[in-house]
Design an enzyme around this catalytic site. Structure first.
Site, mmCIF file in Angstrom:
data_model
loop_
_atom_site.group_PDB
_atom_site.id
_atom_site.type_symbol
_atom_site.label_atom_id
_atom_site.label_comp_id
_atom_site.label_asym_id
_atom_site.label_seq_id
_atom_site.Cartn_x
_atom_site.Cartn_y
_atom_site.Cartn_z
ATOM 1 N N SER A 1 0.715 -1.153 -0.045
ATOM 2 C CA SER A 1 0.198 0.113 0.181
ATOM 3 C C SER A 1 0.723 1.224 0.122
ATOM 4 O O SER A 1 1.805 1.306 0.681
ATOM 5 C CB SER A 1 -1.100 -0.199 1.182
ATOM 6 N N TYR B 1 -2.683 5.513 -3.910
ATOM 7 C CA TYR B 1 -3.474 6.510 -3.706
ATOM 8 C C TYR B 1 -3.058 7.736 -4.316
ATOM 9 O O TYR B 1 -1.671 7.930 -4.121
ATOM 10 C CB TYR B 1 -3.471 6.879 -2.195
ATOM 11 N N THR C 1 -6.403 2.766 -6.242
ATOM 12 C CA THR C 1 -7.601 2.824 -5.374
ATOM 13 C C THR C 1 -8.520 4.289 -5.623
ATOM 14 O O THR C 1 -7.723 5.298 -5.536
ATOM 15 C CB THR C 1 -7.216 2.341 -3.906
ATOM 16 N N LYS D 1 -9.037 -0.532 -8.130
ATOM 17 C CA LYS D 1 -9.767 -1.080 -7.039
ATOM 18 C C LYS D 1 -10.775 -0.114 -6.344
ATOM 19 O O LYS D 1 -10.289 1.049 -6.353
ATOM 20 C CB LYS D 1 -8.528 -1.501 -5.956
ATOM 21 N N HIS E 1 -14.007 -1.148 0.194
ATOM 22 C CA HIS E 1 -12.686 -0.841 0.986
ATOM 23 C C HIS E 1 -13.076 -1.706 2.391
ATOM 24 O O HIS E 1 -12.704 -1.026 3.552
ATOM 25 C CB HIS E 1 -13.040 0.784 1.229
#
Length: 404
Positions: A136, A160, A186, A276, A300
């Site tokens: 992540s 992100y 995402t 995602k 999520h």
């Protein structure tokens, strides 16, 4: 009248099975975990409440998460019998490459907060299992350090998009240079969801030493010792943050993210592109038109919009809209191998699991995460055998329906 007798030693001896004691406390704990629920119970005992709740909790009333789990509970399997299932093949193809199991390990933020071994431990588990692992943007291990820790793992980078677009471009470039296989964008975090457990627990990143946390630390000394005596928490994509998760998201994430950014990433990234956080068929079809190789149906983990769609129910509509033009992965609510098999039967190509391995990590570090994957593998194999199938390709909607 029942006649009784004193048993002879020769009769008692076959009944006595004395196992050698497990001296390692981690092995002893994990040997009693036979399901992900067992790992969750151990994790809850061993981890400070704020940290456990960060992993376990969801947004607002947590309705999205409960509905997702209820949908898996409402699956009815339809087995075929008198099939030779002496050998089953759990492998599949994910993003054009072989995966030994029909699930990957999802990106999770602040993983070294759950256990000091963190993302490198999880990546090594994925490497041994022959499945992908996604790091992540909010990870606590850098892109480069993870690549060194698990050099042969199938590594994806989850992005992100920051308000600082130059920083986002730099992250994409770093992942490419470090040899990451796929980029996962995402798209469901325009603002932070209201994760009320975190608010009530006063969780900050990293956890602060307050009267409340010190008192909790007395109940979980091993966790605090590991946090305070190992390398301080660092982050994959920024230097430091002192505040809540919601404050971080609202300060740094770009709420202007749009379909144009999918086009930008498609041009900037020459490997597989995964989107995602899709929650309707139209959006899924649109990102595929823009060049996405896979979509992840995800709310999520119930941590953003409460009362969001339930992915298992949405799945057939997205499959109809996308067809074979892109792979469909599914997450949220998966806590068993049977859940994975149900999702594949209903049209998913593969799944992502997050909480399941985090419970294992909190319960016992790398060995706990390995235990979680082993449990899921066993459950996938057993469910396939009991359904009468020998490969994932044999699964279809006739094997799993939702009870109404």
């Amino acid at each position: 009248m029942v006649r009784r007798q004193i048993p002879r030693w020769s009769e008692l001896r076959p009944l006595l099975r004395v196992e050698p004691p497990k001296l390692n406390p981690t092995e002893r704990r994990l040997s009693n975990a036979h399901t992900i629920a067992d790992l969750r119970a151990i994790a809850r005992r061993r981890t400070p409440r704020a940290v456990f709740d960060y992993t376990d909790g969801a947004a607002e009333s947590e309705t999205s998460l409960r509905r997702a789990r209820r949908a898996f509970h409402d699956i009815e399997f339809h087995p075929s019998v008198l099939r030779d299932v002496s050998e089953v093949d759990t492998s599949t193809t994910v993003l054009g490459e072989r995966s030994e199991l029909p699930f990957s390990l999802a990106p999770t933020g602040f993983t070294r907060m759950m256990n000091h071994e963190g993302e490198p431990a999880v990546a090594r588990v994925a490497e041994r299992a022959g499945i992908p692992y996604a790091l992540s943007t909010m990870g606590t291990t850098s892109v480069e350090d993870l690549a060194v820790a698990a050099p042969r793992a199938r590594k994806w980078f989850q992005l992100y998009v920051w308000r600082d677009r130059a920083a986002s471009r730099d992250l994409v470039q770093r992942a490419q240079e470090a040899g990451y296989e796929a980029l996962m964008l995402t798209v469901d975090t325009a603002v932070a969801g209201a994760r009320l457990r975190d608010v009530r627990n006063g969780l900050t990143i990293p956890p602060s030493l307050t009267v409340k946390t010190i008192a909790d630390g007395a109940l979980h000394p091993a966790w605090w010792i590991n946090l305070l005596t190992t390398e301080p928490l660092s982050f994959a994509s920024f230097h430091r943050w002192e505040g809540t998760v919601a404050e971080l998201i609202n300060e740094m994430f770009d709420p202007s993210l749009s379909f144009a950014d999918v086009e930008w990433l498609r041009e900037a990234w020459d490997g597989p592109l995964v989107i995602k956080g899709l929650q309707n068929a139209a959006d899924a079809a649109k990102v595929v038109e823009l060049g996405a190789d896979a979509v992840v149906l995800s709310n999520h983990g119930g941590r953003q919009l409460d009362r969001a769609p339930t992915m298992l129910e949405l799945l057939p509509r997205v499959r109809e809209a996308v067809g074979d033009r892109a792979e469909i992965l599914l997450d949220t609510g998966i806590l068993s191998g049977a859940d994975v098999v149900a999702a594949v039967a209903r049209g998913a190509d593969s799944c992502l699991v997050g909480r399941a391995y985090l419970y294992g990590l909190m319960a016992g570090g790398e060995r706990g995460a390995q235990r979680a994957v082993d449990i899921l593998r066993t459950e996938v194999e057993r469910t396939m055998r009991l359904l009468g199938v020998t490969s994932l390709a044999e699964l279809d909607g006739s094997h799993a329906t939702l009870r109404t």
